[in-house]
Design a protein around this motif. Structure first.
Motif, short mmCIF file in Angstrom:
data_model
loop_
_atom_site.label_atom_id
_atom_site.label_comp_id
_atom_site.label_asym_id
_atom_site.label_seq_id
_atom_site.Cartn_x
_atom_site.Cartn_y
_atom_site.Cartn_z
N ILE A 5 19.63 -13.32 -44.75
CA ILE A 5 18.72 -12.86 -45.81
C ILE A 5 17.96 -14.04 -46.40
O ILE A 5 16.74 -13.97 -46.62
N GLN A 6 18.68 -15.15 -46.62
CA GLN A 6 18.01 -16.34 -47.15
C GLN A 6 16.95 -16.86 -46.17
O GLN A 6 15.85 -17.23 -46.57
N GLU B 75 14.03 -14.55 -46.30
CA GLU B 75 13.26 -14.77 -47.53
C GLU B 75 12.44 -16.06 -47.43
O GLU B 75 11.28 -16.10 -47.83
#
Length: 184
Positions: free
Chosen positions: A76-77, A80
């Motif tokens: 997810i990081q 993002e």
């Protein structure tokens, strides 16, 4: 005219399509970063007691869930970060386009100003030429009027001079008779 055999043409297209696909696949295979092998793989040894097996399995599942949770967080990081990077690049591209558009509009406006000035200069020159032609025509008309007036005056003067040698009506009959007698 060059004749291409359909079978040869199809195979060359197919080979081109597969070569680009395989080169991408090879490129991805060379550049891909693999994770280190998971400790869970090959770690299971079946115990003899089913309760102990169930407890070990639950422990393994918990550990696997924790590790997967961490992997998902990292993913997810990364996503993002990639989205932020893409957004930053898009904003930079939009800003560059905006600056380019402003520059283009500025150049267009300057070109329009130059054309307007050139048009004004041409109109001014046209007006000056027109005024000059009108002045010349007016001067020509005045000269013609003056000449016409002078000719009228000359005709009147000539007529006045000729009228001084005119003959009276009574003398006219006498002159006609004299002229007729002189012809016989």
């Amino acid at each position: 005219m060059v004749m291409i055999r359909p079978a040869l043409f199809r195979s060359s297209i197919r080979s081109f399509a597969t070569s680009t696909k395989s080169s991408h696949h090879n490129n991805h295979r060379e550049n891909h970063k693999y994770l280190e092998s998971n400790s869970f793989l090959g770690s299971w040894q079946a115990p003899k007691d089913p309760k102990e097996a169930e407890a070990k399995l639950a422990l393994l599942r918990r550990e696997y869930a924790k590790q997967m949770k961490e992997v998902r967080k990292e993913y997810i990081q990364e996503v993002e970060l990639m989205a932020l990077e893409k957004q930053r690049k898009d904003e930079a591209r939009r800003e560059a386009l905006r600056v380019a558009n402003e520059e283009r509009h500025k150049l267009k406006a300057e070109a329009a100003k130059v054309r307007a000035q050139e048009r004004q200069i041409a109109q001014q020159q046209f007006r000056e030429t027109l005024l000059k032609e009108r002045a010349e025509k007016l001067e020509h008309w005045r000269m013609q009027t003056k000449k016409h007036g002078e000719k009228k005056i000359e005709k009147k003067e000539l007529l006045r001079k000729q009228s001084s040698i005119w003959i009276d009506v009574g003398d006219l009959e006498k002159k006609i008779l004299d002229a007729a007698a002189a012809q016989h």
